[in-house]
Design a protein around this motif. Sequence first.
Motif, PDB file in Angstrom:
ATOM      1  N   PHE A  49       0.828  -1.199   0.000  1.00  6.63           N
ATOM      2  CA  PHE A  49       0.000   0.000   0.000  1.00  6.63           C
ATOM      3  C   PHE A  49       0.863   1.250   0.000  1.00  6.63           C
ATOM      4  N   ARG A  50       0.313   2.305  -0.587  1.00  2.00           N
ATOM      5  CA  ARG A  50       0.930   3.627  -0.538  1.00  2.00           C
ATOM      6  C   ARG A  50      -0.209   4.624  -0.403  1.00  2.00           C
ATOM      7  N   THR A  51      -0.046   5.615   0.458  1.00  2.73           N
ATOM      8  CA  THR A  51      -1.110   6.606   0.644  1.00  2.73           C
ATOM      9  C   THR A  51      -0.654   7.967   0.152  1.00  2.73           C
ATOM     10  N   ASP A  52      -1.623   8.710  -0.342  1.00  2.00           N
ATOM     11  CA  ASP A  52      -1.399  10.088  -0.769  1.00  2.00           C
ATOM     12  C   ASP A  52      -2.666  10.853  -0.425  1.00  2.00           C
ATOM     13  N   GLY A  53      -2.637  11.549   0.722  1.00  2.00           N
ATOM     14  CA  GLY A  53      -3.831  12.241   1.193  1.00  2.00           C
ATOM     15  C   GLY A  53      -4.894  11.230   1.576  1.00  2.00           C
ATOM     16  N   ASN A  54      -6.090  11.373   0.992  1.00  2.00           N
ATOM     17  CA  ASN A  54      -7.181  10.439   1.253  1.00  2.00           C
ATOM     18  C   ASN A  54      -7.306   9.370   0.166  1.00  2.00           C
ATOM     19  N   LYS A  55      -6.243   9.179  -0.604  1.00  2.00           N
ATOM     20  CA  LYS A  55      -6.220   8.110  -1.609  1.00  2.00           C
ATOM     21  C   LYS A  55      -5.220   7.046  -1.168  1.00  2.00           C
ATOM     22  N   VAL A  56      -5.616   5.796  -1.369  1.00  3.38           N
ATOM     23  CA  VAL A  56      -4.750   4.671  -1.025  1.00  3.38           C
ATOM     24  C   VAL A  56      -4.509   3.872  -2.299  1.00  3.38           C
ATOM     25  N   PHE A  57      -3.235   3.613  -2.597  1.00  3.06           N
ATOM     26  CA  PHE A  57      -2.850   2.874  -3.789  1.00  3.06           C
ATOM     27  C   PHE A  57      -2.364   1.490  -3.361  1.00  3.06           C
ATOM     28  N   PHE A  58      -2.806   0.463  -4.068  1.00  2.86           N
ATOM     29  CA  PHE A  58      -2.378  -0.906  -3.789  1.00  2.86           C
ATOM     30  C   PHE A  58      -1.792  -1.489  -5.065  1.00  2.86           C
ATOM     31  N   THR A  59      -0.557  -1.992  -4.982  1.00  5.14           N
ATOM     32  CA  THR A  59       0.107  -2.600  -6.128  1.00  5.14           C
ATOM     33  C   THR A  59       0.717  -3.921  -5.686  1.00  5.14           C
ATOM     34  N   LEU A  60       0.435  -4.966  -6.451  1.00  2.00           N
ATOM     35  CA  LEU A  60       0.971  -6.286  -6.114  1.00  2.00           C
ATOM     36  C   LEU A  60       1.218  -7.070  -7.392  1.00  2.00           C
ATOM     37  N   GLU A  61       2.397  -7.696  -7.453  1.00  2.00           N
ATOM     38  CA  GLU A  61       2.740  -8.581  -8.569  1.00  2.00           C
ATOM     39  C   GLU A  61       3.215  -9.912  -8.018  1.00  2.00           C
ATOM     40  N   ILE A 120     -11.337  -8.240  -1.948  1.00  2.00           N
ATOM     41  CA  ILE A 120     -11.140  -6.912  -1.365  1.00  2.00           C
ATOM     42  C   ILE A 120     -12.311  -6.619  -0.439  1.00  2.00           C
ATOM     43  N   LYS A 121     -11.990  -6.136   0.764  1.00  2.00           N
ATOM     44  CA  LYS A 121     -13.048  -5.773   1.709  1.00  2.00           C
ATOM     45  C   LYS A 121     -12.613  -4.519   2.455  1.00  2.00           C
ATOM     46  N   ILE A 122     -13.542  -3.610   2.661  1.00  4.04           N
ATOM     47  CA  ILE A 122     -13.298  -2.415   3.457  1.00  4.04           C
ATOM     48  C   ILE A 122     -14.343  -2.379   4.563  1.00  4.04           C
ATOM     49  N   ILE A 123     -13.872  -2.228   5.805  1.00  3.93           N
ATOM     50  CA  ILE A 123     -14.778  -2.120   6.945  1.00  3.93           C
ATOM     51  C   ILE A 123     -14.522  -0.808   7.667  1.00  3.93           C
ATOM     52  N   ALA A 154     -15.541  10.159   1.644  1.00  2.82           N
ATOM     53  CA  ALA A 154     -16.002   9.200   2.665  1.00  2.82           C
ATOM     54  C   ALA A 154     -16.386   9.927   3.948  1.00  2.82           C
ATOM     55  N   VAL A 155     -17.278   9.296   4.708  1.00  2.97           N
ATOM     56  CA  VAL A 155     -17.715   9.818   5.991  1.00  2.97           C
ATOM     57  C   VAL A 155     -16.542   9.745   6.972  1.00  2.97           C
ATOM     58  N   LYS A 156     -16.456  10.731   7.880  1.00  9.47           N
ATOM     59  CA  LYS A 156     -15.388  10.754   8.877  1.00  9.47           C
ATOM     60  C   LYS A 156     -15.444   9.467   9.711  1.00  9.47           C
ATOM     61  N   ASP A 157     -14.352   8.676   9.677  1.00  2.37           N
ATOM     62  CA  ASP A 157     -14.308   7.395  10.385  1.00  2.37           C
ATOM     63  C   ASP A 157     -12.923   6.779  10.183  1.00  2.37           C
ATOM     64  N   SER A 158     -12.713   5.644  10.823  1.00  5.25           N
ATOM     65  CA  SER A 158     -11.516   4.826  10.612  1.00  5.25           C
ATOM     66  C   SER A 158     -11.930   3.643   9.756  1.00  5.25           C
ATOM     67  N   GLN A 177      -4.564  -2.254   5.511  1.00  3.21           N
ATOM     68  CA  GLN A 177      -4.189  -0.840   5.545  1.00  3.21           C
ATOM     69  C   GLN A 177      -5.249  -0.076   6.313  1.00  3.21           C
ATOM     70  N   GLN A 178      -4.816   0.695   7.307  1.00  2.00           N
ATOM     71  CA  GLN A 178      -5.703   1.567   8.083  1.00  2.00           C
ATOM     72  C   GLN A 178      -5.813   2.905   7.369  1.00  2.00           C
ATOM     73  N   VAL A 179      -7.008   3.456   7.348  1.00  2.00           N
ATOM     74  CA  VAL A 179      -7.242   4.768   6.737  1.00  2.00           C
ATOM     75  C   VAL A 179      -8.081   5.584   7.708  1.00  2.00           C
ATOM     76  N   GLU A 180      -7.607   6.784   8.035  1.00  2.00           N
ATOM     77  CA  GLU A 180      -8.335   7.709   8.903  1.00  2.00           C
ATOM     78  C   GLU A 180      -8.877   8.836   8.061  1.00  2.00           C
ATOM     79  N   VAL A 181     -10.203   9.000   8.035  1.00  2.00           N
ATOM     80  CA  VAL A 181     -10.820  10.107   7.304  1.00  2.00           C
ATOM     81  C   VAL A 181     -11.242  11.135   8.332  1.00  2.00           C
TER      82      VAL A 181
END
Length: 196
Positions: A121-133, A142-145, A172-176, A190-194
């Motif tokens: 994972f790589r984050t840039d602001g409120n965007k999260v990039f996922f790259t895997l080979e 893929i699941k987001i909770i 997204a709504v303010k949340d984790s 990957q954790q994301v804080e909005v």
Amino acid sequence: MKNLIKSTAIAVLFLVSLTSMTPVPRPNLVISDEGKNLFIQLNSQLRGTTISIADNSENILFFADVYDGTYAKKFNLEQLADGTYYFTVDNPEASLVYTLNLNDGNVKILQKEQNATPSAFRTDGNKVFFTLEKKDLKKVNIKIINSSNAEVFSKSETVNGSIDKVFNFEKAVKDSYTITIEDGQTTYFQQVEVAS
């Protein structure tokens, strides 16, 4: 008096460890001077953190999920036979393994090994990039909770050796949130804080 001093010393070590914890597992592991007692304190900042104790034959003797917050436990190893045991703390970013030796009623840490997992994972602001080979990568789930463990997104995707995804949390709504991607062999978190 001697026990009071030991208890005070252990309490101070636990308090000091609380202020210096990071997402990479950094448990405070203390061995008692008396008997086969082991104390751990861990401030888990990532979902998916686990602790376990295994014997030399890889039999799991203890396993626990450690959720957000502080985890403290005393392990009485009196019932275990003398030998080699492995105390492991795992989270999505790293793994820490203590090799323990139990001999004649004493516990000794023989080795401490930490392995960091390079993030896909790589984050840039409120965007999260996922790259895997991976050569054998065929399907990912893929699941987001959110912080209430409610599923806000779920998708299975067929791929051919690689995947590139962008998750946009700008509206997204303010949340984790926790992004979980499983490829059949490995699970990536990957954790994301909005904030707004």
